[in-house]
Design an enzyme around this catalytic site. Sequence first.
Site, PDB file in Angstrom:
ATOM      1  N   CYS A  14      60.222  35.304  50.664  1.00 42.14           N
ATOM      2  CA  CYS A  14      60.347  36.752  50.856  1.00 42.14           C
ATOM      3  C   CYS A  14      60.933  37.382  49.604  1.00 42.14           C
ATOM      4  O   CYS A  14      61.305  36.694  48.649  1.00 42.14           O
ATOM      5  CB  CYS A  14      61.228  37.067  52.071  1.00 42.14           C
ATOM      6  N   CYS A  17      64.395  36.157  48.543  1.00 48.20           N
ATOM      7  CA  CYS A  17      64.375  34.903  47.777  1.00 48.20           C
ATOM      8  C   CYS A  17      64.082  35.203  46.308  1.00 48.20           C
ATOM      9  O   CYS A  17      64.745  34.701  45.391  1.00 48.20           O
ATOM     10  CB  CYS A  17      63.296  33.966  48.316  1.00 48.20           C
ATOM     11  N   ASP A 466      42.628  53.884  15.128  1.00 51.54           N
ATOM     12  CA  ASP A 466      42.319  53.467  13.765  1.00 51.54           C
ATOM     13  C   ASP A 466      40.819  53.698  13.553  1.00 51.54           C
ATOM     14  O   ASP A 466      40.035  53.661  14.508  1.00 51.54           O
ATOM     15  CB  ASP A 466      42.674  51.987  13.593  1.00 51.54           C
ATOM     16  N   ASP A 665      42.388  47.140  15.130  1.00 52.79           N
ATOM     17  CA  ASP A 665      41.792  45.797  15.159  1.00 52.79           C
ATOM     18  C   ASP A 665      42.212  44.919  13.991  1.00 52.79           C
ATOM     19  O   ASP A 665      41.873  43.740  13.950  1.00 52.79           O
ATOM     20  CB  ASP A 665      40.265  45.899  15.175  1.00 52.79           C
ATOM     21  N   ASP A 669      47.098  46.939  11.374  1.00 51.24           N
ATOM     22  CA  ASP A 669      47.373  47.757  12.555  1.00 51.24           C
ATOM     23  C   ASP A 669      48.472  47.162  13.426  1.00 51.24           C
ATOM     24  O   ASP A 669      48.988  47.842  14.328  1.00 51.24           O
ATOM     25  CB  ASP A 669      46.106  47.909  13.412  1.00 51.24           C
TER      26      ASP A 669
END
Length: 776
Positions: A14, A17, A466, A665, A669
């Site tokens: 639960c 826990c 970018d 990418d 960056d």
Amino acid sequence: MTRTVTLPVSGMSCAACQARVQRALEKTPGVEDAAVNLLLNSATIRFDPAITSPDRLVETVRETGYAAELPSTATDPAADELARDAQADQEFRALRLKAAVSLVLGLAAMVLTMPVMAATMASGHSHAADPLLALTARWIDAPLRTAAPWLFRADPGALALGLLALTLVVVLWAGRHFYVRAWQAFRHHAADMNTLIAVGTGAALLFSVFATVDPGFFLARGVAPDLYYEAVILIIALILVGNALEARAKRRTSAALRALTALQPLVARVLQDGTEREIPVAQVRVGDLVLARPGERIAVDGTIVEGTSAVDESMLTGESLPVEKLAGSRVIGGTMNGTGAFRFRATTLGSESVLASIVRMLREAQGSRAPLQRLADRISGVFVPVVVSLAIATFVLWYLLTPEAPFVRAFAAGVSVLIIACPCAMGLAVPTAIMVATGRAAELGLLIKGGEALERAGKIDTVVLDKTGTVTEGRPVLTDVFPNPAGVDPAWLGKVASLEAASEHPVAAAIVAGAGLRGAAREAVSDFNARAGHGAAGTVGGTRVVVGNEAMLAKEGIDVAPLREAAARFAAQGKTTVFATLDGRPAGVLAVADPIRPSSAAAVASFTRLGLDVVMVSGDNRTTAESIARQAGIGRVLAEVLPEGKVAEIRRLSSIGRIVAMVGDGINDAPALAAADLGVAMGSGTDIAAQAADVVLMGPDLGALALAMRLSRKTVRVMRQNLFWAFVYNVIGIPVAAGVLYPPFGILLSPILASAAMALSSVCVVANSLRLRRFT
């Protein structure tokens, strides 16, 4: 330098826990962050290896009363995932068996209880058993007397002993783990769902045993010696049914992971000593030459050395169109080969493969927490002690205020409060939504790294893009060919391409590829001479060919006046222009550019519809950057910006209250991705960018980010719905179980109905989260 480890944790049942384990881990020296997941039975911990270790973290979990172990040593996360699924299947089958047997025994116990009830009522004592049994007795008593009259002639004491035997079977076998875990929690001075179940059913069992052994004690005091054996059995049975349904639903939340692991072929065809051999994929080594036949899944990651084909990579990118593959192209294990056959050299294997990396990242994402989870954690941490206190208060009030059979009624109400208040639904409310959403995102070509990133994506109001490799393709392409209007050798483009084929410059490579697509034939080259930063010259088929910028041709004494207008037009569009001459005479001008991705304009339009501001940043010159921005529909451009300039812009936007997503990418960056509220990397980019990002777009379509934002917003709505109903369920259920509706309406909640309601609440939360699987 921090490390991250995911520990398997068992015994949690639960939210209480989960909260206890998480608090213990967060207090451990050296731990920077901990995310304990009830659904996955795991703890993902970021820690400083100079201060603590995985072994110490395992001990910390064990000290809270739960079992933990070091992560699997399997080198392939896909294999680890299959093993985890097998374990989950085994758990589901065990729960299903226990639930089915307990339900059958519970129904049998209800039948056997009828004659005992009848005997008690015949003795002149009112029966204060739970309302469900009383209601059932109204329509089952008469048919049962007709079908089995011998039951009502049997000794009630013997029937009670038979009920005790049935109950012990269920308690000691089917429900044993509830009591074991409750005892473990008690030893560690804690309480959880198992505590509520064990105390409630244990008290009912002890009361019934006392009533069976010495009914006279109750009769002498004017109280019916009620038996709660059937309630004990059915409470455990219904909780087990709920657990089994949860286990089944959890399997559905991991459908995306199972689909990914199933893509890995079991065998590979490898060329060894000139012979084709079929070997297990695990035995393939880096550098092996592997064969890919038409219509088969590619066995491992590699690079094509011979042959061509079109490969369906939709399982990674979400893109339905096949990708053309040539010699030198990268192929990914698990993708589907098309109609061509080729040979490729194995590169990354096992845990380093693309597929295994995706499985690992998705598993880590599903194990993380969303900010909304912290609210549930705080409430769950104090929930069980509060419920126990309410149950005691309920017992006392019923005992003091009820004139008829006060102890029995007080006892039933207290047990109902304990049972109905199990906080399972709160523990499942957020993790189930995260699991389903991240799994669905993976199916759509999106890797979302965790619940926090998932929740944050829906709050973004500014997108910084970018240019190169994000808005554009990221590679130069021959876009325009303009021949001399005064006339030229028809083979001029082939001669230019022949010369450029001897150059290693990216612009030269773009011209060669573009000329090939236009059907230009190539010839032999001699006297090749490259002039850095200007162009190249040489002899092609006996013709002197010079290719380069206007300054270079001026030094050669060549006037390019007929081509200047076209060159100026191309330059205004942000394209690189290259002049070509044959034997000192202008032949034509070529334009090379990094073209905009076909999907970029539609993606920007999607961002605008979502109410986002879009900014493009680029290190390229302003003319080129503005040209690309116009084509994509982007209104604001920052050109000629260095990597630190991108970071500065993101910080500036954040300082004025904007919530920023950065999409890029390249290696340059990575700092900006890390600085943004949400870093988004294109899957075609560098590994460094992907590692710095919170979201990875596996395909080339920038519009997938808009999809991620929509999925985030829907997921947050589902999380809030789950938490709302989990809280409302307890706010309504606990008072009803305590008996607030009894004085005005005579409604009293049976412990059996309470257990059914508790199980149903958890199943409803999981079912609501599963709606995210239909997100499109």
